[in-house]
Design a protein around this motif. Sequence first.
Motif, PDB file in Angstrom:
ATOM      1  N   ILE A 119      -1.626 104.876  14.844  1.00  0.00           N
ATOM      2  CA  ILE A 119      -1.018 106.101  14.335  1.00  0.00           C
ATOM      3  C   ILE A 119      -0.172 106.678  15.458  1.00  0.00           C
ATOM      4  CG2 ILE A 119      -1.469 108.359  13.282  1.00  0.00           C
ATOM      5  CD1 ILE A 119      -4.364 107.273  12.748  1.00  0.00           C
ATOM      6  N   THR A 120       1.030 107.142  15.143  1.00  0.00           N
ATOM      7  CA  THR A 120       1.908 107.685  16.178  1.00  0.00           C
ATOM      8  C   THR A 120       2.151 109.164  15.951  1.00  0.00           C
ATOM      9  OG1 THR A 120       3.870 107.040  14.901  1.00  0.00           O
ATOM     10  CG2 THR A 120       3.090 105.501  16.587  1.00  0.00           C
ATOM     11  N   ASP A 121       2.038 109.924  17.031  1.00  0.00           N
ATOM     12  CA  ASP A 121       2.383 111.337  16.987  1.00  0.00           C
ATOM     13  C   ASP A 121       3.903 111.461  16.949  1.00  0.00           C
ATOM     14  OD1 ASP A 121       1.358 114.260  17.557  1.00  0.00           O
ATOM     15  OD2 ASP A 121       3.099 113.942  18.857  1.00  0.00           O
ATOM     16  N   VAL A 122       4.401 112.241  15.976  1.00  0.00           N
ATOM     17  CA  VAL A 122       5.845 112.449  15.827  1.00  0.00           C
ATOM     18  C   VAL A 122       6.153 113.897  16.185  1.00  0.00           C
ATOM     19  CG1 VAL A 122       7.809 112.432  14.246  1.00  0.00           C
ATOM     20  CG2 VAL A 122       6.034 110.666  14.052  1.00  0.00           C
ATOM     21  N   CYS A 123       6.729 114.084  17.355  1.00  0.00           N
ATOM     22  CA  CYS A 123       7.107 115.427  17.796  1.00  0.00           C
ATOM     23  C   CYS A 123       8.160 115.271  18.886  1.00  0.00           C
ATOM     24  CB  CYS A 123       5.898 116.209  18.295  1.00  0.00           C
ATOM     25  SG  CYS A 123       6.203 117.989  18.436  1.00  0.00           S
ATOM     26  N   ASN A 124       8.716 116.379  19.344  1.00  0.00           N
ATOM     27  CA  ASN A 124       9.749 116.339  20.372  1.00  0.00           C
ATOM     28  C   ASN A 124       9.305 116.912  21.713  1.00  0.00           C
ATOM     29  OD1 ASN A 124      11.836 115.317  18.627  1.00  0.00           O
ATOM     30  ND2 ASN A 124      12.001 117.355  17.735  1.00  0.00           N
ATOM     31  N   CYS A 125       8.155 117.595  21.746  1.00  0.00           N
ATOM     32  CA  CYS A 125       7.834 118.398  22.927  1.00  0.00           C
ATOM     33  C   CYS A 125       7.683 117.565  24.190  1.00  0.00           C
ATOM     34  CB  CYS A 125       6.596 119.255  22.674  1.00  0.00           C
ATOM     35  SG  CYS A 125       5.099 118.328  22.283  1.00  0.00           S
TER      36      CYS A 125
END
Length: 340
Positions: A119-125
């Motif tokens: 599972i991959t975390d999708v964010c920009n931070c």
Amino acid sequence: MSIERGRFRRLRRLRQTEGLRRLVRETRLNVEDFIYPLFVVHGRGVRREVGSMPGVYQLSVDQLGAEVEELLELGIGAVLVFGIPAQKDELASEAYDPDGIVQRTVRELKKRAPDLVVITDVCNCEYTSHGHCGIVRDGRIVNDPTLELLARTAVSHAEAGADMVAPSDMMDGRVLAIREALDRAGFIEVPILSYAAKYASAFYGPFREAAESAPAFGDRRSHQMDPGNRREALREIETDIEEGADAIIVKPALAYLDVIAAARERFEVPIAAYNVSGEYAMVKAAARNGWIDEQRVVLELLTGIRRAGAQMIITYHAKDVARWLRSGRIGTALEQALLG
């Protein structure tokens, strides 16, 4: 006594022996319920412990083989991947780079363990120079232009082989944008595990050290939820499900057990709870000072999360719990029974 003597309820009858307690136990933990977070960095030979999270490491891609071998041997079948980029910019370019750190990690994990759920975390931070989850204009995080970046990131993760994508940014409409982008790219079967109720919490401090994602200015309260709101969380969850989320996350876990329980009562989708870094760090610190029995406290906390209604638990304790079970170090028959 208002009830005839001897006729009152004797609830203790079913607590007299461990065998009886085990038979009537309502909630059980299983190692298969756990999702283990991974923090991956560029370089070679990197295995760097996070100072505020004992036992948790930043790893380079070449170190993943040993990590995967250990996880599978312990019976942990799912991971949540966070990447720390080599360079950051205002548009989070490495987040959607086909050769970015998460994309490389996914390919390596699937090569070494095809059955591991990645599972991959999708964010920009982690990827922005300012450390915020979206594009910043005039000091404000703008919603709609951010959606394109999130969708590109999710598609790049699916192309690398991710089994599931998990948007954690809390931008409005991001689940729909990601679902449509995945479908257009031919990834109709890739599910979305949405951080649907993610609170602006004080419990994230150690994670920001691990992921190197602290904001350069301000905070994230313009998009993460206010801790005082429960009904709003249910609206967020309902919206994400309507937009195409296949499962949802409540984050953090321990201070929001009521939200988990309310979501379980109302929605049929699978629910994950994120037992976050601050919750983990407090237990580790107290245990190291001899103030608590770490094993019993961890088992009790995770059982409480499971009892509230979460069927998946994202937790840094996963390997410890699995080791305790495998090595027979769990102190009493009660704790062993809690693990099913």
